[in-house]
Design a protein around this motif. Structure first.
Motif, PDB file in Angstrom:
ATOM      1  N   ALA A   1       0.837  -1.208   0.000  1.00  0.00           N
ATOM      2  CA  ALA A   1       0.000   0.000   0.000  1.00  0.00           C
ATOM      3  C   ALA A   1       0.868   1.253   0.000  1.00  0.00           C
ATOM      4  CB  ALA A   1      -0.945  -0.011   1.201  1.00  0.00           C
ATOM      5  N   GLU A   2       1.935   1.225   0.790  1.00  0.00           N
ATOM      6  CA  GLU A   2       2.848   2.374   0.835  1.00  0.00           C
ATOM      7  C   GLU A   2       3.539   2.557  -0.513  1.00  0.00           C
ATOM      8  OE1 GLU A   2       6.719   3.792   3.427  1.00  0.00           O
ATOM      9  OE2 GLU A   2       5.292   2.403   4.331  1.00  0.00           O
ATOM     10  N   TYR A   3       3.957   1.450  -1.112  1.00  0.00           N
ATOM     11  CA  TYR A   3       4.587   1.504  -2.434  1.00  0.00           C
ATOM     12  C   TYR A   3       3.611   2.060  -3.470  1.00  0.00           C
ATOM     13  CZ  TYR A   3       6.391  -0.120  -6.917  1.00  0.00           C
ATOM     14  OH  TYR A   3       6.808  -0.177  -8.218  1.00  0.00           O
ATOM     15  N   ASP A   4       2.382   1.549  -3.474  1.00  0.00           N
ATOM     16  CA  ASP A   4       1.378   2.019  -4.425  1.00  0.00           C
ATOM     17  C   ASP A   4       1.121   3.518  -4.254  1.00  0.00           C
ATOM     18  OD1 ASP A   4       1.157  -0.544  -5.442  1.00  0.00           O
ATOM     19  OD2 ASP A   4      -0.679  -1.020  -4.337  1.00  0.00           O
ATOM     20  N   LYS A   5       1.076   3.966  -2.999  1.00  0.00           N
ATOM     21  CA  LYS A   5       0.865   5.397  -2.740  1.00  0.00           C
ATOM     22  C   LYS A   5       2.043   6.217  -3.269  1.00  0.00           C
ATOM     23  CE  LYS A   5       0.129   8.713   0.945  1.00  0.00           C
ATOM     24  NZ  LYS A   5       0.273   8.995   2.357  1.00  0.00           N
ATOM     25  N   MET A   6       3.260   5.728  -3.047  1.00  0.00           N
ATOM     26  CA  MET A   6       4.443   6.439  -3.538  1.00  0.00           C
ATOM     27  C   MET A   6       4.459   6.496  -5.064  1.00  0.00           C
ATOM     28  SD  MET A   6       7.428   5.128  -0.940  1.00  0.00           S
ATOM     29  CE  MET A   6       8.681   5.597  -2.083  1.00  0.00           C
ATOM     30  N   MET A   7       4.064   5.399  -5.714  1.00  0.00           N
ATOM     31  CA  MET A   7       4.038   5.383  -7.179  1.00  0.00           C
ATOM     32  C   MET A   7       2.983   6.348  -7.714  1.00  0.00           C
ATOM     33  SD  MET A   7       6.561   3.633  -8.025  1.00  0.00           S
ATOM     34  CE  MET A   7       6.325   3.661  -9.777  1.00  0.00           C
ATOM     35  N   GLU A   8       1.851   6.423  -7.026  1.00  0.00           N
ATOM     36  CA  GLU A   8       0.812   7.370  -7.421  1.00  0.00           C
ATOM     37  C   GLU A   8       1.327   8.799  -7.262  1.00  0.00           C
ATOM     38  OE1 GLU A   8      -3.889   7.740  -6.661  1.00  0.00           O
ATOM     39  OE2 GLU A   8      -2.661   7.825  -4.855  1.00  0.00           O
ATOM     40  N   GLU A   9       2.023   9.083  -6.144  1.00  0.00           N
ATOM     41  CA  GLU A   9       2.597  10.414  -5.934  1.00  0.00           C
ATOM     42  C   GLU A   9       3.634  10.735  -7.006  1.00  0.00           C
ATOM     43  OE1 GLU A   9       4.119  10.676  -1.941  1.00  0.00           O
ATOM     44  OE2 GLU A   9       2.129  10.731  -1.058  1.00  0.00           O
ATOM     45  N   LEU A  10       4.420   9.738  -7.388  1.00  0.00           N
ATOM     46  CA  LEU A  10       5.417   9.944  -8.440  1.00  0.00           C
ATOM     47  C   LEU A  10       4.733  10.296  -9.762  1.00  0.00           C
ATOM     48  CD1 LEU A  10       8.375   9.761  -9.456  1.00  0.00           C
ATOM     49  CD2 LEU A  10       7.919   7.342  -9.923  1.00  0.00           C
ATOM     50  N   GLU A  11       3.674   9.573 -10.093  1.00  0.00           N
ATOM     51  CA  GLU A  11       2.949   9.853 -11.342  1.00  0.00           C
ATOM     52  C   GLU A  11       2.349  11.255 -11.330  1.00  0.00           C
ATOM     53  OE1 GLU A  11       0.095   6.784 -12.229  1.00  0.00           O
ATOM     54  OE2 GLU A  11       1.594   5.212 -11.903  1.00  0.00           O
ATOM     55  N   TYR A  12       1.718  11.632 -10.202  1.00  0.00           N
ATOM     56  CA  TYR A  12       1.137  12.976 -10.119  1.00  0.00           C
ATOM     57  C   TYR A  12       2.226  14.038 -10.187  1.00  0.00           C
ATOM     58  CZ  TYR A  12      -3.611  11.434  -8.969  1.00  0.00           C
ATOM     59  OH  TYR A  12      -4.869  10.890  -9.012  1.00  0.00           O
ATOM     60  N   ASN A  13       3.335  13.797  -9.501  1.00  0.00           N
ATOM     61  CA  ASN A  13       4.431  14.761  -9.492  1.00  0.00           C
ATOM     62  C   ASN A  13       4.955  14.965 -10.917  1.00  0.00           C
ATOM     63  OD1 ASN A  13       6.046  16.423  -7.666  1.00  0.00           O
ATOM     64  ND2 ASN A  13       7.742  15.148  -8.346  1.00  0.00           N
TER      65      ASN A  13
END
Length: 142
Positions: A62-74
């Motif tokens: 879940a933490e990884y998925d959240k980080m990947m989502e933040e990376l995509e948005y960034n």
């Protein structure tokens, strides 16, 4: 060489009696060594360990998925078109133009008819964070 009886502890290699050196009882009158049945204990603890490992895995995923989502948005926001220098701590709004290219604006979604993607603020580490669709800290146009 003549074989010794089973109740005699004799080491063939050293040619010595070594009953007193063994970590277990060696004479005929010693209590029997009985292995306890620990299958129930093993099964219970295997189940507990597997549940803990699975829970930790799900937390990390879940933490990884959240980080990947933040990376995509960034990446999406940094690759968007904007003609101003964003201020740290301010919320901005991301839209798509007619050509489906993203652009960043200070105009809130309820003040325009653009194709709204999301609202983002720039944190102190220069990372764009997605906010809820509320934009209360954005000054309204008068």
């Amino acid at each position: 060489m003549k074989k010794k009886p089973d109740n005699i502890v004799f080491d063939e290699a050293s040619q010595k009696y070594n009953a007193s050196l063994k970590p277990y009882a060696t004479n005929v009158g010693a209590p029997a060594i009985i292995a306890t049945d620990n299958i129930t204990w093993k099964n219970k603890n295997i189940l507990k360990a597997n549940k803990q490992i699975e829970a930790k895995y799900l937390e990390l995923k879940a933490e990884y998925d959240k980080m990947m989502e933040e990376l995509e948005y960034n990446n999406l926001v940094y690759n968007a078109k904007f003609n101003f220098e964003p201020i740290i701590g301010q919320t901005y709004h991301l839209y798509r133009d007619n050509s489906q290219n993203p652009f960043l604006s200070i105009i809130a979604p309820d003040e325009c008819n653009f194709d709204f993607i999301g609202s983002f603020y720039l944190n102190s580490e220069q990372i764009w964070k997605k906010t809820s669709n509320k934009h209360s800290n954005v000054p309204r146009a008068k």
